[in-house]
Enzyme design. Sequence first.
Site, PDB file in Angstrom:
ATOM      1  N   LEU A  55     -92.806 -98.637 -99.121  1.00 56.64           N
ATOM      2  CA  LEU A  55     -93.059 -98.098 -97.601  1.00 56.64           C
ATOM      3  C   LEU A  55     -92.273 -97.168 -97.467  1.00 56.64           C
ATOM      4  CD1 LEU A  55     -93.420-101.504 -95.659  1.00 56.64           C
ATOM      5  CD2 LEU A  55     -95.022 -99.826 -95.841  1.00 56.64           C
ATOM      6  N   ASP A  56     -92.816 -96.114 -96.813  1.00 54.43           N
ATOM      7  CA  ASP A  56     -92.100 -94.960 -96.283  1.00 54.43           C
ATOM      8  C   ASP A  56     -90.853 -95.345 -95.468  1.00 54.43           C
ATOM      9  OD1 ASP A  56     -93.937 -93.207 -97.560  1.00 54.43           O
ATOM     10  OD2 ASP A  56     -95.220 -93.093 -95.695  1.00 54.43           O
ATOM     11  N   PRO A  57     -89.551 -94.693 -95.577  1.00 56.11           N
ATOM     12  CA  PRO A  57     -88.734 -95.000 -94.690  1.00 56.11           C
ATOM     13  C   PRO A  57     -88.891 -95.244 -93.295  1.00 56.11           C
ATOM     14  CG  PRO A  57     -88.051 -93.344 -96.286  1.00 56.11           C
ATOM     15  CD  PRO A  57     -89.442 -93.362 -96.377  1.00 56.11           C
ATOM     16  N   ARG A 189    -100.554 -91.531 -94.025  1.00 54.52           N
ATOM     17  CA  ARG A 189    -100.121 -90.493 -93.129  1.00 54.52           C
ATOM     18  C   ARG A 189    -100.921 -89.166 -93.453  1.00 54.52           C
ATOM     19  NH1 ARG A 189     -94.953 -88.733 -95.952  1.00 54.52           N
ATOM     20  NH2 ARG A 189     -95.516 -90.289 -97.809  1.00 54.52           N
TER      21      ARG A 189
END
Length: 291
Positions: A55-57, A189
Amino acid sequence: MEANKGKFYHETGGESLKPNALFVGYKPMFMSSNHYLQRLKRRFGVKKAGYSGTLDPFAKGVLVVAFGHYTRLFDHLNQEPKVYRATLWLGLHSDSLDIENILGVEVIPPYSKERVEEIMGALEGEISYTPPKYCAKRIGGRRAYDMARNKEEVELPILTMRVGRLSLLHYTHPFVHFEAEVSKGSYIRSLGGMIASRLGCYGALSSLERLSEGEMRFEGYRELEPLEILPYPKIDATSLKEEFLHGKKLLASDLGNPKEGKYIAEFEEFFSIIEIKEGQVVYLLNRMEKC
């Protein structure tokens, strides 16, 4: 949920998970997936651990975590579709397509709800896209995000994602709140950026939450039972326990000539994942201890 049977573990409680454990965690915002994993390792006192599906930060949500030998199960879990809930900020210009590398904000006139829904509907199905340059993919052995931070040229290959469902939850300009059901490896995104691009403006995600991976959702830190969630049928190999225990060569005929495919052979103390292929028994995972 049926798949989440098992002992319940509070993140802040004093109990310890078993040496081999599989469970669904919930990563907070503004923390890398690896940082979150290290925190879990310290909390539960384990040395070997892993997670599936970074997961992206800036994102939060479901992260499938395993301790011990159960890290070997990741390749066999059904983690599709993945369901995300996100907020797209129209007019936000960001190199990373999120709120971490903002280049500017453009004030744009609102669109009709019908236009937004039309754009989103056109993106359902199989679509080609380019991942964000701030991503964990490797280019010549280096992470793309490291190259992007160093202002180096980042050329990523065009990928394909399958969008099973893309639903508008609500639109309060300039924020588009949506839910997406996508295939494994998809970048939400990029999907948000495509919605904005087709509307004719910049756009980036201001929030992102992963709700589920396949049938796995966060319902507290509960241990998952592998034999309940692995997607393979069971095969009766009771009489061949010693052969499985020592990984001896077997033929499909030893198991009654089942059709080709992957199976679970369950015994009292352990289970194995095998594949029947061209008349042979191929051990994919052997002697996985039951907990």
